[in-house]
Design an enzyme around this catalytic site. Structure first.
Site, short mmCIF file in Angstrom:
data_model
loop_
_atom_site.label_atom_id
_atom_site.label_comp_id
_atom_site.label_asym_id
_atom_site.label_seq_id
_atom_site.Cartn_x
_atom_site.Cartn_y
_atom_site.Cartn_z
CB SER A 9 -0.93 0.02 1.21
OG SER A 9 -2.11 0.68 0.90
CB CYS A 10 0.74 4.13 -0.47
SG CYS A 10 -1.02 3.96 -0.65
CG ASP A 11 6.07 2.99 -2.36
OD1 ASP A 11 6.92 2.67 -1.52
OD2 ASP A 11 5.38 2.18 -3.00
#
Length: 420
Positions: A9-11
């Site tokens: 989930s996400c960077d």
């Protein structure tokens, strides 16, 4: 929390001078979410609110403030908050899911994504946005299902907050938090706590709570990530994983990071930053924040999954921005399954017009050799043209506001034309 979803989930990234080119701050984020989730790009103008007004967030109602800033958001279409966005003052925020020693409860409170939007609506600098978020965290707490599903997916949050001058990393565990000021160079966050011993602001009870839980002896140097999670902070930037890969990509381009370089980092599949599979990159954002206050901040959003097959479209805050109709999802009011108890019993079609056309085009790009390549080339040329136009605005300091009102919407129309 769903098993197997923990590390996905996400960077979020930021480069400040001298790491960023041209004396600008460059911000970027990939939002990695369930592959079938629609992300919309929406704009809300600045507004005044009557004293004592209430504000309905995703799950809970809180007190509204007297004035809110204009914001542009990229958000999962089912919720109130946002995965990432910017406001009229050049403040940008992206959040990440994090887990640690403190168990995440099931109680509904403010989502991390609600806190992103609240920070943007209520602050004109990065540090003020941090203060807004931690004050709301103290008052209302964080929690609730972060996925449009009857299966619970819950987490705590970290945030990367930037403006024209500086950036802050804010990481949380329940109501406890630590913050690190970033004044130059590069910084990224992923799905782990990453603040170690450089702590510039913190919850007043942060260390005492850690002592009471037996996580810290009060003697050795306090390391937030090592204390509040199971991260081996000595190996954070050398072990395999998206946090490390992002750190390496930023450092590879240190000194010359532009919006285009940041888009390239977000498109990188080998590192896992451009995620594929059951969780994938469903929306992306890159912002250029010039340090000169007379120059506009420029915010690029895809509004579609997989940045490698998407167009980063520019948005500039000016009065009377044209409504972003073709990247706005349908709304269902009080009939929305998110609003009804029990929640998430059905899942409506939330696809906006650009999403639908892009969905069909992505299949062509993947499966039809000649036509697919041509389409990909056309969208790449469209994006390059827009980047060049934005660079010209920043170089010359000339912004035609009558054109800027339609900037994002016009680019969406040009993208749609390629897909049809």
């Amino acid at each position: 929390m769903l098993p197997g979803l923990l590390p996905r989930s996400c960077d979020t990234f930021v480069a400040l001078p001298p790491a960023a080119a041209g004396g600008r701050v460059v911000f970027g984020k990939n939002s990695d979410r369930p592959a079938d989730e629609v992300q919309e790009v929406v704009h809300f103008p600045a507004a005044a609110h009557p004293p004592g007004a209430a504000l309905e967030c995703t799950y809970i109602t809180i007190e509204q403030v007297e004035k809110t800033c204009a914001v542009v958001l990229s958000r999962p279409a089912w919720l109130w908050g946002a995965e990432m966005g910017a406001n009229e003052y050049g403040v940008c925020i992206g959040n990440e899911a994090v887990w640690g020693r403190e168990e995440v409860g099931d109680e509904e409170a403010l989502l991390g994504m609600d806190l992103v939007r609240l920070g943007l609506e209520r602050a004109d600098t990065a540090e003020k946005a941090l203060t807004v978020i931690v004050d709301l965290l103290e008052k209302y707490g964080q929690g609730g299902n972060c996925m449009e599903s009857h299966m619970a997916f819950t987490y705590y949050n970290s945030f990367l907050i930037a403006d024209r001058k500086e950036a802050w990393v804010l990481e949380t565990s329940g109501k406890y938090w630590a913050a690190e000021k970033v004044e130059g160079g590069v910084r990224n966050i992923s799905n782990q706590l990453s603040i170690t011993t450089k702590i510039d602001r913190e919850h007043p009870g942060l260390r005492e709570y850690a002592k009471s839980k037996g996580w810290w002896d009060g003697e050795k140097e306090f390391d937030f990530a090592a204390t509040y999670s199971y991260v081996n902070t000595a190996r954070m930037t050398t072990s395999r994983g998206r946090y490390c890969e992002g750190y390496k990509l930023l450092n590879k381009h240190k000194g010359s990071i532009t919006s285009e370089i940041m888009m390239g980092i977000l498109r990188d599949k080998e590192s896992g930053i451009n995620m594929e599979g059951g969780f994938m990159t469903t929306g992306s954002m890159v912002s250029v924040l010039p340090q000169q206050p007379n120059l506009p901040c420029i915010h690029f959003f895809t509004g579609t999954p997989d940045p490698a097959r998407s167009v980063f479209k520019p948005f500039i805050f000016v009065p009377n921005v044209t409504q972003l109709l073709k990247t706005s999802s349908p709304t269902f009011g009080q009939d929305d399954p998110v609003k009804k108890q029990p929640r998430f019993q059905t899942k409506p079609d939330r696809r906006h017009e650009l999403y639908k056309k892009h969905e069909s085009a992505a299949v062509v790009m993947e499966t039809t050799e000649g036509k697919g390549k041509e389409m990909l080339k056309d969208i790449q040329e469209l994006e390059k043209q827009k980047i060049n136009e934005m660079e010209s605005i920043l170089q010359n300091g000339c912004l035609d506001t009558s054109q800027a009102v339609n900037l994002f919407s016009q680019c969406v129309e040009e993208e749609l034309k390629i897909y049809s």
